[in-house]
Scaffold this motif. Structure first.
Motif, PDB file in Angstrom:
ATOM      1  N   ASN A 107      -1.507   0.878   8.410  1.00  0.00           N
ATOM      2  CA  ASN A 107      -1.628   2.298   8.058  1.00  0.00           C
ATOM      3  C   ASN A 107      -2.957   2.832   8.559  1.00  0.00           C
ATOM      4  O   ASN A 107      -4.006   2.232   8.316  1.00  0.00           O
ATOM      5  CB  ASN A 107      -1.545   2.486   6.541  1.00  0.00           C
ATOM      6  N   SER A 108      -2.926   3.954   9.254  1.00  0.00           N
ATOM      7  CA  SER A 108      -4.141   4.549   9.808  1.00  0.00           C
ATOM      8  C   SER A 108      -4.857   5.368   8.754  1.00  0.00           C
ATOM      9  O   SER A 108      -4.297   6.327   8.194  1.00  0.00           O
ATOM     10  CB  SER A 108      -3.787   5.445  11.005  1.00  0.00           C
ATOM     11  N   ILE A 109      -6.089   4.995   8.479  1.00  0.00           N
ATOM     12  CA  ILE A 109      -6.928   5.703   7.523  1.00  0.00           C
ATOM     13  C   ILE A 109      -7.921   6.552   8.318  1.00  0.00           C
ATOM     14  O   ILE A 109      -8.670   6.021   9.142  1.00  0.00           O
ATOM     15  CB  ILE A 109      -7.694   4.733   6.601  1.00  0.00           C
ATOM     16  N   VAL A 168      -8.933   7.063  -0.937  1.00  0.00           N
ATOM     17  CA  VAL A 168      -8.312   5.756  -1.163  1.00  0.00           C
ATOM     18  C   VAL A 168      -8.537   5.365  -2.619  1.00  0.00           C
ATOM     19  O   VAL A 168      -9.674   5.352  -3.095  1.00  0.00           O
ATOM     20  CB  VAL A 168      -8.904   4.682  -0.229  1.00  0.00           C
ATOM     21  N   ALA A 169      -7.450   5.083  -3.317  1.00  0.00           N
ATOM     22  CA  ALA A 169      -7.536   4.660  -4.721  1.00  0.00           C
ATOM     23  C   ALA A 169      -7.356   3.160  -4.806  1.00  0.00           C
ATOM     24  O   ALA A 169      -6.317   2.629  -4.419  1.00  0.00           O
ATOM     25  CB  ALA A 169      -6.475   5.375  -5.549  1.00  0.00           C
ATOM     26  N   LEU A 170      -8.374   2.465  -5.298  1.00  0.00           N
ATOM     27  CA  LEU A 170      -8.287   1.026  -5.503  1.00  0.00           C
ATOM     28  C   LEU A 170      -7.782   0.799  -6.929  1.00  0.00           C
ATOM     29  O   LEU A 170      -8.508   1.028  -7.900  1.00  0.00           O
ATOM     30  CB  LEU A 170      -9.654   0.374  -5.295  1.00  0.00           C
ATOM     31  N   ALA A 171      -6.540   0.394  -7.044  1.00  0.00           N
ATOM     32  CA  ALA A 171      -5.885   0.288  -8.347  1.00  0.00           C
ATOM     33  C   ALA A 171      -6.250  -1.037  -9.025  1.00  0.00           C
ATOM     34  O   ALA A 171      -5.526  -2.036  -8.935  1.00  0.00           O
ATOM     35  CB  ALA A 171      -4.378   0.413  -8.184  1.00  0.00           C
ATOM     36  N   MET A 175       0.852  -1.192   0.000  1.00  0.00           N
ATOM     37  CA  MET A 175       0.000   0.000   0.000  1.00  0.00           C
ATOM     38  C   MET A 175       0.884   1.237   0.000  1.00  0.00           C
ATOM     39  O   MET A 175       1.802   1.361   0.816  1.00  0.00           O
ATOM     40  CB  MET A 175      -0.916  -0.010   1.218  1.00  0.00           C
ATOM     41  N   ASP A 176       0.640   2.156  -0.930  1.00  0.00           N
ATOM     42  CA  ASP A 176       1.474   3.344  -1.086  1.00  0.00           C
ATOM     43  C   ASP A 176       0.672   4.608  -0.793  1.00  0.00           C
ATOM     44  O   ASP A 176      -0.563   4.604  -0.797  1.00  0.00           O
ATOM     45  CB  ASP A 176       2.029   3.428  -2.511  1.00  0.00           C
ATOM     46  N   ARG A 177       1.404   5.678  -0.561  1.00  0.00           N
ATOM     47  CA  ARG A 177       0.804   7.002  -0.377  1.00  0.00           C
ATOM     48  C   ARG A 177       1.298   7.880  -1.514  1.00  0.00           C
ATOM     49  O   ARG A 177       2.492   8.144  -1.636  1.00  0.00           O
ATOM     50  CB  ARG A 177       1.246   7.573   0.967  1.00  0.00           C
ATOM     51  N   GLU A 178       0.400   8.300  -2.404  1.00  0.00           N
ATOM     52  CA  GLU A 178       0.779   9.082  -3.574  1.00  0.00           C
ATOM     53  C   GLU A 178      -0.127  10.285  -3.739  1.00  0.00           C
ATOM     54  O   GLU A 178      -1.347  10.144  -3.868  1.00  0.00           O
ATOM     55  CB  GLU A 178       0.708   8.208  -4.844  1.00  0.00           C
ATOM     56  N   ASP A 179       0.467  11.472  -3.722  1.00  0.00           N
ATOM     57  CA  ASP A 179      -0.269  12.730  -3.950  1.00  0.00           C
ATOM     58  C   ASP A 179      -1.511  12.846  -3.070  1.00  0.00           C
ATOM     59  O   ASP A 179      -2.583  13.272  -3.526  1.00  0.00           O
ATOM     60  CB  ASP A 179      -0.673  12.856  -5.426  1.00  0.00           C
ATOM     61  N   GLY A 180      -1.381  12.467  -1.804  1.00  0.00           N
ATOM     62  CA  GLY A 180      -2.497  12.592  -0.869  1.00  0.00           C
ATOM     63  C   GLY A 180      -3.489  11.451  -0.901  1.00  0.00           C
ATOM     64  O   GLY A 180      -4.474  11.467  -0.166  1.00  0.00           O
ATOM     65  N   TRP A 181      -3.242  10.443  -1.732  1.00  0.00           N
ATOM     66  CA  TRP A 181      -4.135   9.280  -1.842  1.00  0.00           C
ATOM     67  C   TRP A 181      -3.444   8.052  -1.266  1.00  0.00           C
ATOM     68  O   TRP A 181      -2.245   7.843  -1.466  1.00  0.00           O
ATOM     69  CB  TRP A 181      -4.460   8.996  -3.311  1.00  0.00           C
ATOM     70  N   TRP A 182      -4.217   7.213  -0.580  1.00  0.00           N
ATOM     71  CA  TRP A 182      -3.769   5.875  -0.242  1.00  0.00           C
ATOM     72  C   TRP A 182      -4.057   4.990  -1.448  1.00  0.00           C
ATOM     73  O   TRP A 182      -5.196   4.930  -1.917  1.00  0.00           O
ATOM     74  CB  TRP A 182      -4.502   5.335   0.985  1.00  0.00           C
ATOM     75  N   VAL A 183      -3.039   4.324  -1.978  1.00  0.00           N
ATOM     76  CA  VAL A 183      -3.199   3.519  -3.191  1.00  0.00           C
ATOM     77  C   VAL A 183      -3.059   2.044  -2.850  1.00  0.00           C
ATOM     78  O   VAL A 183      -2.031   1.602  -2.329  1.00  0.00           O
ATOM     79  CB  VAL A 183      -2.156   3.909  -4.257  1.00  0.00           C
ATOM     80  N   ILE A 184      -4.111   1.283  -3.124  1.00  0.00           N
ATOM     81  CA  ILE A 184      -4.137  -0.155  -2.859  1.00  0.00           C
ATOM     82  C   ILE A 184      -4.024  -0.902  -4.183  1.00  0.00           C
ATOM     83  O   ILE A 184      -4.833  -0.678  -5.090  1.00  0.00           O
ATOM     84  CB  ILE A 184      -5.439  -0.548  -2.131  1.00  0.00           C
TER      85      ILE A 184
END
Length: 362
Positions: free
Chosen positions: A265-267, A273-276, A1-10
């Motif tokens: 990671n605390s949401i 949250v971006a579900l990729a 899980m990454d953090r990109e441009d203010g989004w949590w990316v799964i």
């Protein structure tokens, strides 16, 4: 899980599948798929859209239209399979009579446009509005940053407003009383029409993109084209494979309703949250040789058509694509590329194919 441009990316397949149906996340329903991106939803409309559009993980194991029945009136669905088949046959014959042509411009675009105009009950004088609106939308997209951007945006909005007023998803009183269609206060009528427009326009764009991509993959892989023509029963798995490899929805945007944790990671409430889905569909722990196009792939737990509006119309979109592919292949024993197709890498994945010139013989 990454953090990109203010989004949590799964990105992992198991995680994306899990959180698509997690009540702690809610889809961003402020019309993210509306072409202009200018519409904002009120609390009443958000509630209505959750009733109308938010369908949990949509199985594409069949192309049954039963999922559409609670959401659209009987007159929209009456004989819909026959109506799509008739339209596909007519456009395939038009292509055949010329001995060739462009599959995207002469078959895919007019076919999907006519089906969605018919489904949306557009008046005959406005039957080309959805197609024209799409053309203007992509002209606006392609003109970004140029001197033509403002002019193309104005022309698009003019068509968009006309389509919003012309589209007709009116339902009968029995359906409303039974609760199939959410009731909205009078001041939400326009927003609801915008929601209807967005659903229909999204279905058009998805069907056009998936059908163009499917035919492009087949034409670029003649041995796979021959396999599908000889075994039409694998058309369902073919479409699923196209959605897995080149689905038009690479990311499903969500927002956290309550605080929780994902892998430590605390949401927080309101976090995006971006579900990729695109990454999940190429997860090598699920799919053997994920980069290979295999129409009869046995493992088909792909994640495609996952946004709220896409889930609502997914059965209709898949039916259009399935019927169009089968009809075109059945009407020709030889179908091959006539010259180099044109595509645009500037457009989002799944929407890049602009032309597919073919030779078309009996």
């Amino acid at each position: 899980m990454d953090r990109e441009d203010g989004w949590w990316v799964i990105k992992r397949h198991s995680d994306v599948s899990k959180y698509l149906s997690d009540d702690r996340l809610t889809p961003l329903v402020d019309f993210p798929t509306a072409p202009s991106g200018t519409y904002k939803s009120s609390p009443a409309l958000v509630s209505a859209l959750h009733q109308w559009c938010w369908m949990r993980q949509c199985s594409l194991d069949s192309i049954s239209l039963n999922r559409l029945r609670p959401h659209f009136s009987h007159r929209h669905l009456r004989n819909i399979e026959t109506r799509i088949q008739t339209s596909a046959q007519r456009h395939a014959e038009n292509l055949h009579c010329s001995g060739g042509g462009d599959v995207v411009l002469d078959y895919v675009t007019p076919l999907v446009g006519s089906v969605m105009a018919d489904f949306s009950r557009l008046p005959s004088r406005d039957s080309s509005l959805i197609t024209e609106c799409s053309v203007r939308r992509w002209a606006m997209f392609d003109a970004r940053g140029s001197k033509l951007e403002t002019a193309t945006r104005v022309k698009f909005h003019e068509l968009e407003e006309k389509l919003i007023e012309s589209i007709d998803f009116t339902t009968d009183r029995r359906e409303i009383v039974n609760g199939s269609i959410p009731l909205l206060p009078p001041n939400e009528t326009r927003n609801f029409r915008i929601a209807q427009f967005t659903a229909a326009f999204t279905a058009y764009e998805l069907a056009r993109a998936i059908l163009s991509t499917t035919l492009s993959l087949l034409l670029h892989n003649p041995h796979q084209l021959a396999r599908v023509r000889g075994n039409p029963e694998i058309t369902n798995s073919l479409i699923k494979e196209v959605l897995r490899l080149h689905g038009p929805e690479y990311v499903v945007p969500m927002k956290a309703r309550i605080p929780f944790e994902i892998h430590g990671n605390s949401i927080e409430v309101g976090d995006c949250v971006a579900l990729a889905a695109g990454s999940a569909n190429c997860d090598s722990s699920i799919f053997m040789r994920p980069a290979v196009f295999s129409p009869d792939r046995t493992v088909q737990t792909h994640i495609g058509l996952s946004s709220p509006y896409a889930r609502l119309t997914a059965p209709l979109v898949i039916l259009i694509v399935h019927t169009a592919v089968c009809t075109l292949l059945r009407s020709s024993s030889t179908l091959s590329l006539a010259s180099t197709p044109v595509s645009s890498n500037e457009r989002p994945p799944g929407h890049r194919i602009l032309t597919l010139p073919v030779r078309y013989f009996n």
